[in-house]
Scaffold this active site. Sequence first.
Site, PDB file in Angstrom:
ATOM      1  CD  GLU A 275      45.829  28.320  39.704  1.00 59.28           C
ATOM      2  OE1 GLU A 275      45.126  29.145  40.334  1.00 59.28           O
ATOM      3  OE2 GLU A 275      46.696  28.648  38.871  1.00 59.28           O
TER       4      GLU A 275
ATOM      5  CD  GLU B 235      43.781  31.797  36.901  1.00 56.87           C
ATOM      6  OE1 GLU B 235      44.014  32.979  37.202  1.00 56.87           O
ATOM      7  OE2 GLU B 235      43.473  30.949  37.740  1.00 56.87           O
TER       8      GLU B 235
HETATM    9  O1  IFM Z   1      47.303  33.051  43.105  1.00 54.96           O
HETATM   10  C1  IFM Z   1      46.421  32.935  42.025  1.00 54.96           C
HETATM   11  C2  IFM Z   1      47.096  32.230  40.871  1.00 54.96           C
HETATM   12  O2  IFM Z   1      48.259  32.883  40.481  1.00 54.96           O
HETATM   13  C3  IFM Z   1      46.172  32.152  39.694  1.00 54.96           C
HETATM   14  N1  IFM Z   1      44.871  31.617  40.056  1.00 54.96           N
HETATM   15  C4  IFM Z   1      44.243  32.133  41.234  1.00 54.96           C
HETATM   16  C5  IFM Z   1      45.192  32.140  42.401  1.00 54.96           C
HETATM   17  C6  IFM Z   1      44.491  32.711  43.658  1.00 54.96           C
HETATM   18  O3  IFM Z   1      44.081  34.013  43.417  1.00 54.96           O
END
Ligand code: IFM
Length: 452
Positions: free
Chosen positions: A352, A167
């Site tokens: 994710e 990210e």
């Molecule tokens: O916890 C975060 C993660 O580190 C990166 N993506 C989003 C998740 C939730 O906010």
Amino acid sequence: MSDPSLVPTDFLWGAATSAYQIEGSPLADGAGPSIWHEFAHTPGRTRDGDTGDTACDHYRRYREDVALMGELGLNAYRFSVSWSRVLPEGRGRVNLPGLDFYQRLVDALLEQGIQPMVTLYHWDLPALLDRRGGWLNPDSADWFADYARILFRALDDRVKLWVTLNEPWVVVDGGYLHGVLAPGQRNIFAAPHASHHLLRAHAAAVQTYRAEGRHQIGLVVNLEPKYPATETPDDLAAALRADAYWNRYYLDPVFLGAYPHELAEIFGLAWPDFPAADLAMIRQPLDFLGINYYSRQVVQHDPDDWPLQASRVRQRRQTHTALDWEVYPQGLTEILEWVAQRYGALPLYVTENGAAFYDPPQADGAVDDPLRQCYLRDHLRAVLEARRKGVNLQGYFAWSLLDNFEWAYGYSQRFGLAHVDYATQQRTVKASGRFYAEVIHSQGAMLLPSAS
Ligand code: IFM
């Protein structure tokens, strides 16, 4: 969606975590401090002053956590490496005990038949590199490639899936533009340079991997579809700006060799003219792309919003998570189709996906979390739908295996499939975790409409 073979037997059913969010022991065994260690220890930066000093104590309990993954039936696990555990100063001297932790973790995973996906950078830059300018220093691409090489040489015999950055959008938006994440800068002139050097670092690591590695390497981005609140030209333009900033800022240079033109409008005088040679270098072919998906946004033109001039219109009738993120599963199918159509048919993973909800343990210790279970079910159905529509999606990683340190929100937000009692470090699989285990056991078949 009537054919269970839509989910092949080699489909990856995983869960994801990151180093600073779960490991604890940030300075153990010779590790150096990261920007997150310093940021969290700065008063006022995190909710209740929470830090990752203990987190889920995964650094010492990793075997227990790998056993938990086995109980859930996961065949994949995505984790990140703490750069300053391996290189306490960020460059130069390797801290062998730190590297050894990841060797042991990978071995433990493979013993359980769990395939590791290793992320090299999930936001925890070595603090000593930040003193040299961090991602604003053009040398950061070389620092990152040198660090990556150490990991490739140590683990590529056992790790088949590598991720350069997690990210980059969040790294820059939170860390350099709005100052709410480490390293806490709020500087519109800095942000474009940080994003550009992150992309150069990503590309340098990919080039290093092509020389050193034998398996696959990709990038992970967070994507969020943007819909205009109305069909007025102002709202349509606002939605395009938001889409450029969130969704195309990193992917266009990586896959198409150019930044979206809207970025010059958004950043104004702060947007530099980047060298063509850099953009050519950034466009390295990738083996896969990871997509983190949580929500969507309906946006409207808003002159008071800085710097996008586009703000969210909250959809009052929809369910929202504890972080006030709208639950919108069909957005996952849509964004996967959009990526496949815009950037080509490379393999995709949902790296994710998950939700924070308030779900305390009951008197008997069980953790019932119906909202997270529904979220998971509906997003997994969206994954199957994307596959049915022809998207080359090869795996899904729930965020997260464990409740953990949610950055500036500290421990107030719980995303885990397993509840963590931070006082005792006891893990309790939530109802959503048991549900996910059943889905995996059925190879996704229980998600099909005919099965419900
Ligand atoms: O916890 C975060 C993660 O580190 C990166 N993506 C989003 C998740 C939730 O906010």
